[in-house]
Design a protein around this motif. Structure first.
Motif, PDB file in Angstrom:
ATOM      1  N   LEU A 104     -53.342 -36.414  55.630  1.00  0.00           N
ATOM      2  CA  LEU A 104     -52.876 -35.620  56.759  1.00  0.00           C
ATOM      3  C   LEU A 104     -53.930 -34.458  57.142  1.00  0.00           C
ATOM      4  CD1 LEU A 104     -49.593 -33.727  56.424  1.00  0.00           C
ATOM      5  CD2 LEU A 104     -51.002 -34.491  54.557  1.00  0.00           C
ATOM      6  N   ASP A 105     -53.971 -33.982  58.305  1.00  0.00           N
ATOM      7  CA  ASP A 105     -55.235 -32.801  58.606  1.00  0.00           C
ATOM      8  C   ASP A 105     -54.790 -31.574  58.419  1.00  0.00           C
ATOM      9  OD1 ASP A 105     -56.321 -35.002  59.838  1.00  0.00           O
ATOM     10  OD2 ASP A 105     -56.462 -34.162  62.178  1.00  0.00           O
ATOM     11  N   ALA A 106     -55.746 -30.744  58.034  1.00  0.00           N
ATOM     12  CA  ALA A 106     -55.309 -29.700  57.572  1.00  0.00           C
ATOM     13  C   ALA A 106     -54.919 -28.650  58.651  1.00  0.00           C
ATOM     14  CB  ALA A 106     -56.462 -28.474  56.878  1.00  0.00           C
ATOM     15  N   ASP A 107     -54.828 -28.815  59.942  1.00  0.00           N
ATOM     16  CA  ASP A 107     -54.520 -27.906  61.155  1.00  0.00           C
ATOM     17  C   ASP A 107     -52.979 -28.044  61.470  1.00  0.00           C
ATOM     18  OD1 ASP A 107     -54.419 -30.376  62.181  1.00  0.00           O
ATOM     19  OD2 ASP A 107     -56.336 -30.140  63.279  1.00  0.00           O
ATOM     20  N   LEU A 108     -52.146 -28.736  60.849  1.00  0.00           N
ATOM     21  CA  LEU A 108     -50.836 -29.136  61.126  1.00  0.00           C
ATOM     22  C   LEU A 108     -50.673 -29.586  62.561  1.00  0.00           C
ATOM     23  CD1 LEU A 108     -49.376 -25.531  59.865  1.00  0.00           C
ATOM     24  CD2 LEU A 108     -48.983 -27.780  59.087  1.00  0.00           C
ATOM     25  N   GLN A 109     -51.500 -30.689  62.974  1.00  0.00           N
ATOM     26  CA  GLN A 109     -51.588 -31.227  64.065  1.00  0.00           C
ATOM     27  C   GLN A 109     -50.771 -32.350  63.598  1.00  0.00           C
ATOM     28  OE1 GLN A 109     -55.274 -31.704  65.920  1.00  0.00           O
ATOM     29  NE2 GLN A 109     -54.752 -31.043  67.776  1.00  0.00           N
ATOM     30  N   ASP A 110     -50.602 -32.870  62.393  1.00  0.00           N
ATOM     31  CA  ASP A 110     -49.729 -33.917  61.842  1.00  0.00           C
ATOM     32  C   ASP A 110     -48.811 -33.330  61.173  1.00  0.00           C
ATOM     33  OD1 ASP A 110     -51.946 -35.631  62.455  1.00  0.00           O
ATOM     34  OD2 ASP A 110     -52.890 -35.585  60.418  1.00  0.00           O
ATOM     35  N   ALA A 170     -53.545 -43.961  67.310  1.00  0.00           N
ATOM     36  CA  ALA A 170     -53.240 -43.870  66.046  1.00  0.00           C
ATOM     37  C   ALA A 170     -53.757 -42.776  65.268  1.00  0.00           C
ATOM     38  CB  ALA A 170     -53.559 -45.356  65.221  1.00  0.00           C
ATOM     39  N   ARG A 171     -53.156 -42.028  64.573  1.00  0.00           N
ATOM     40  CA  ARG A 171     -53.557 -40.950  63.741  1.00  0.00           C
ATOM     41  C   ARG A 171     -54.088 -41.409  62.324  1.00  0.00           C
ATOM     42  NH1 ARG A 171     -55.145 -36.342  66.212  1.00  0.00           N
ATOM     43  NH2 ARG A 171     -54.564 -35.249  64.005  1.00  0.00           N
ATOM     44  N   ASP A 172     -54.677 -40.576  61.763  1.00  0.00           N
ATOM     45  CA  ASP A 172     -54.999 -40.823  60.001  1.00  0.00           C
ATOM     46  C   ASP A 172     -53.809 -40.282  59.372  1.00  0.00           C
ATOM     47  OD1 ASP A 172     -57.378 -42.236  60.755  1.00  0.00           O
ATOM     48  OD2 ASP A 172     -58.595 -40.448  60.374  1.00  0.00           O
ATOM     49  N   GLN A 214     -50.995 -28.635  69.385  1.00  0.00           N
ATOM     50  CA  GLN A 214     -52.168 -27.868  69.257  1.00  0.00           C
ATOM     51  C   GLN A 214     -52.267 -27.513  68.040  1.00  0.00           C
ATOM     52  OE1 GLN A 214     -54.224 -27.012  71.735  1.00  0.00           O
ATOM     53  NE2 GLN A 214     -52.664 -28.234  73.155  1.00  0.00           N
ATOM     54  N   ARG A 215     -53.723 -27.296  67.480  1.00  0.00           N
ATOM     55  CA  ARG A 215     -54.189 -26.809  66.049  1.00  0.00           C
ATOM     56  C   ARG A 215     -53.401 -25.402  65.778  1.00  0.00           C
ATOM     57  NH1 ARG A 215     -58.393 -26.722  63.127  1.00  0.00           N
ATOM     58  NH2 ARG A 215     -59.407 -28.669  62.857  1.00  0.00           N
ATOM     59  N   SER A 216     -53.245 -25.599  64.467  1.00  0.00           N
ATOM     60  CA  SER A 216     -52.599 -24.168  64.019  1.00  0.00           C
ATOM     61  C   SER A 216     -53.496 -22.985  63.972  1.00  0.00           C
ATOM     62  CB  SER A 216     -52.073 -24.295  62.646  1.00  0.00           C
ATOM     63  OG  SER A 216     -53.010 -24.509  61.736  1.00  0.00           O
TER      64      SER A 216
HETATM   65 MG    MG Z   1     -56.954 -31.625  64.344  1.00  0.00          MG
END
Ligand code: MG
Ligand code: UDP
Length: 323
Positions: free
Chosen positions: A107-113, A170-172, A214-216
């Motif tokens: 998962l991404d670091a930006d909390l979008q996931d 689809a997300r990663d 939105q990105r954190s």
């Molecule tokens: Mg992102």
């Protein structure tokens, strides 16, 4: 989890879940991610132990020192730091190779996931019927219109030419069983396109849907051109149809020229004088056909370039520091 082995008690240190987080210039996001992930997972029943594997993809900001800080504070936090920016695909691969958990989440670091989905994903996969829980965004809210438009074009094209099904949106963000992770790691290609690799390895996947967020903190690392290049390499990696299209175009133009030559010869034989007029149309035809030729050579070049990077067999990434 203790395991009995011929009288000795061996402590099985395998964590239940590994979280793999690629990070590129995410100094502000890492702390927020760590807090949020822990607050969700520690509360959740059944998640006794976990490990974080942050992969610093050659960040230029203070990402690495943030990671060192968290790794010193919490021994569940591990990190790898690349010698330069190798791209998200390489970061994901390194994280998966390093992970030891029975289940692995990317998962991404930006909390979008949202980590809040993980307990439910884990429940589905650990029940045994599915090997992977994947996620897709149902909306592209908050994304520039032009970007959404090209993204849709890409998925449409991919559906037409690729031999695998690439899911729109689809997300990663995935939770995978160890078996699934090992299957992903067995693909050694340099030109890695996860959106294609996931469906290619097969297995049973359960899809979860969520609204775009939105990105954190920080900004997106994908410029429009980076995305276009990524889309092209995805097509080249998972389809050879563009080559077939180039061949078909060649045959079509060859046949058309044969018909035109035949018409001119017959006209001459039955006494028509061939007009010397028409240089404008001749120029257009030359420009058009040479355009088609360059287009086809370009397609060929794309495949050749990818083959070149594969045969060089360079490492996917270089690790400068790890903990
Ligand atoms: Mg992102
Ligand atoms: N990322 C990375 N290397 C890169 C670009 C991005 O590791 O070269 C990471 C980034 O830090 C983030 C994730 O990949 O955790 C997704 O990137 P981003 O949020 O910028 O993409 P978006 O969500 O806008 O598609």
């Amino acid at each position: 989890m203790p395991v009995q082995n011929g009288g000795d008690i061996i402590i099985d240190k395998t964590p239940l879940i590994s979280l793999v987080i690629p990070c590129y210039n995410e100094e502000e996001a890492i702390g927020l991610f760590y807090e949020e992930a822990l607050s969700v997972l520690e509360k959740s029943e059944g998640i006794l132990d976990l490990e974080f594997i942050f992969v610093d993809d050659g960040s230029k900001d203070a990402t690495l020192s943030e990671l060192r800080k968290y790794a010193a504070r919490d021994d569940r936090v591990h990190y790898l730091s690349f010698s330069r920016n190798f791209g998200k695909e390489a970061a994901l691969l390194a994280g998966l190779a390093e992970s030891t958990g029975k289940f692995v989440v990317t998962l991404d670091a930006d909390l979008q996931d949202p980590p809040s989905l993980i307990p439910e994903m884990l429940r589905v996969v650990s029940a045994g019927e599915y090997d992977c829980a994947a996620t897709r965004r149902v909306t592209r809210k908050g994304e520039p219109v032009i970007r959404s438009f090209f993204a849709r074009c890409f998925y449409y094209m991919m559906a037409k030419v690729a031999d695998i099904e690439v899911v729109d949106g689809a997300r990663d963000f995935r939770l995978m069983s160890r078996l699934y992770v090992d299957a992903i790691l067995s693909l050694e290609e340099r030109n890695r396109f996860s959106k294609g690799i996931f469906p290619w390895v097969g297995f049973k996947t359960k899809w979860f849907e969520y609204e775009n967020r939105q990105r954190s903190a920080g900004a997106t690392k994908w410029s429009f051109w980076k995305l276009v290049i990524y889309a092209f390499s995805g097509i080249v990696a998972f389809s050879s149809k563009p080559l077939a299209i180039a061949s078909v175009l060649g045959i079509l133009f060859f046949l058309t020229s044969l018909v035109l030559i035949l018409i001119i010869v017959i006209k001459k034989m039955i006494g028509y004088t061939v007009n010397v007029d028409g240089w404008a149309s001749t120029t257009c035809i030359i420009l058009f056909t040479s355009g088609v030729q360059l287009f086809s050579v370009g397609i060929l070049g794309q495949y050749l370039a990818k083959t070149y990077t594969e045969v060089k067999h360079r490492p996917h990434y270089i690790i400068k520091e790890a903990a």
